[in-house]
Design a protein around this motif. Structure first.
Motif, PDB file in Angstrom:
ATOM      1  N   LYS A 195       0.851  -1.180   0.000  1.00 14.02           N
ATOM      2  CA  LYS A 195       0.000   0.000   0.000  1.00 14.02           C
ATOM      3  C   LYS A 195       0.898   1.245   0.000  1.00 14.02           C
ATOM      4  O   LYS A 195       1.759   1.401   0.865  1.00 14.02           O
ATOM      5  CB  LYS A 195      -0.911   0.003   1.222  1.00 14.02           C
ATOM      6  N   TYR A 243       1.096   5.637  -0.459  1.00 11.93           N
ATOM      7  CA  TYR A 243       0.296   6.846  -0.304  1.00 11.93           C
ATOM      8  C   TYR A 243       0.727   7.896  -1.329  1.00 11.93           C
ATOM      9  O   TYR A 243       1.918   8.104  -1.574  1.00 11.93           O
ATOM     10  CB  TYR A 243       0.438   7.400   1.116  1.00 11.93           C
ATOM     11  N   ASP A 284      -3.403  12.627   1.571  1.00 18.99           N
ATOM     12  CA  ASP A 284      -2.730  11.392   1.129  1.00 18.99           C
ATOM     13  C   ASP A 284      -3.779  10.312   0.914  1.00 18.99           C
ATOM     14  O   ASP A 284      -4.568  10.015   1.821  1.00 18.99           O
ATOM     15  CB  ASP A 284      -1.720  10.922   2.176  1.00 18.99           C
ATOM     16  N   PRO A 293      -4.411   6.239  -0.074  1.00 16.94           N
ATOM     17  CA  PRO A 293      -3.710   4.944  -0.185  1.00 16.94           C
ATOM     18  C   PRO A 293      -4.143   4.188  -1.438  1.00 16.94           C
ATOM     19  O   PRO A 293      -5.336   4.044  -1.700  1.00 16.94           O
ATOM     20  CB  PRO A 293      -4.148   4.208   1.078  1.00 16.94           C
TER      21      PRO A 293
END
Length: 329
Positions: free
Chosen positions: A288, A290, A311, A313
């Motif tokens: 993951k 960001y 941000d 993800p």
């Protein structure tokens, strides 16, 4: 659609049927247990003529000692109802390991004679199934024989030379190697270097009354490189553009940029195992990450837009592999 009801009830009935013994063969309602003390044959009813319809027969071959192994060799005369979409659904013969229920192979049609099979223990199952449609001839005939294991190595499995394997098994084994050298070592462990040299020796060809010399060179075609190219471009992480609203399932916000690049698995899986009917390019390692974007949202009461840097993800696929996803999964 063509599956036999008798086949589906075989497993549940096989251990409860009454048995009788004649000439070393114990017969039950669905299974014939054959005591293997030497060479013999198993064949479809009426071989080499047309076999009957709606038939399920199982032979359990049992070697006389625990250290013995059983080898099966198919007669060149072989013919059952053809496969549908390369799958033997209707009439077929299959060989199974009793321990674990591992099917070593299932065959039908008449284009290819099955290769030799060797049991891993002292037993092996042969199952013949025919449905109510399109019986064929000549059926099949299997010659069985004993392979004696050395008593000092009772646990060692019987090793079958590569050339004795069937086309499907050999093709799958060769596909797993990374270099030409590994392939040649597997096929001929005692003379692989000689075979490698023979591959690249000059050859003469005849065209009419003239001769010309055609030299094979390692610099012309690099088979290792060809295989590596297939590996790199078949099922790999590659760039995809994704819509942030769809990816994040956010219908209440506007993002800028509206799309971002992510790594996702892509490419075909044409070289999956031959016994896999649904092969998909799937992630085996996921991360993951960001990404900073501008997010716009309507203020409550319709008083303009709220603007913030945020941000978000996003899932990135770092490693991919062709994964078999059969119906049983």
């Amino acid at each position: 659609m063509h599956e036999s009801v008798a086949e589906s009830s075989l497993v549940s009935k096989i251990h409860h049927a009454s048995t009788k013994q004649q000439n070393g063969v114990h017969e039950s309602q669905h299974e014939k247990v054959v005591s293997v003390t030497g060479d013999g044959i198993i064949q479809s009813p009426d071989f080499p003529n047309t076999y009957p319809r709606n038939t399920v027969i199982v032979w359990r071959l049992v070697a006389v000692t625990e250290s013995s192994r059983i080898q099966l060799t198919f007669d060149p005369r072989f013919g059952l109802e053809d496969a549908e979409n390369s799958i033997c659904k209707y009439d077929y013969v299959e060989v199974e390991e009793p321990v674990g229920g591992i099917v070593l192979g299932r065959w039908c049609g008449s284009e290819m004679v099955p290769g030799p099979q060797v049991s891993k223990g002292n037993q092996i199952l042969i199952r013949f199934v025919s449905d109510e449609y399109f019986p064929s001839d000549p059926g099949f005939c299997i010659h069985y024989s004993l392979l004696q294991q050395r008593q000092s190595e009772p646990e060692a499995p019987a090793v079958m030379p590569a050339w004795m394997q069937g086309v499907d098994a050999l093709s799958e084994a060769v596909a797993g190697f990374s270099t030409m050298e590994e392939v040649m070592k597997y096929l001929e462990p005692d003379r692989w270097q000689v075979d490698m040299e023979d591959l690249y020796k000059p050859t003469w060809q005849v065209v009419g009354k003239s001769f010309f010399h055609q030299k094979k060179s390692r610099g012309v075609v690099d088979l290792n490189l060809l295989r590596e190219e297939v590996r790199l471009y078949s099922c790999t992480p590659r760039n995809f553009s994704v819509s942030l609203r769809e990816e994040l399932k956010r219908t209440d916000a506007i993002f800028w940029p509206s799309c971002l690049l992510v790594k996702r698995c892509g490419g075909n899986c044409a070289c999956c195992s031959h016994n896999c009917y649904d092969c998909q390019c799937s992630p085996t390692k996921v991360a993951k990450k960001y990404h900073e974007v501008l997010m716009l949202k309507h203020r409550a009461g319709g008083r303009g837009l709220q603007k913030t840097l945020t941000d978000v993800p996003l899932e990135h696929h770092e490693e991919c592999s062709c994964v078999c996803k059969n119906d049983s999964d």
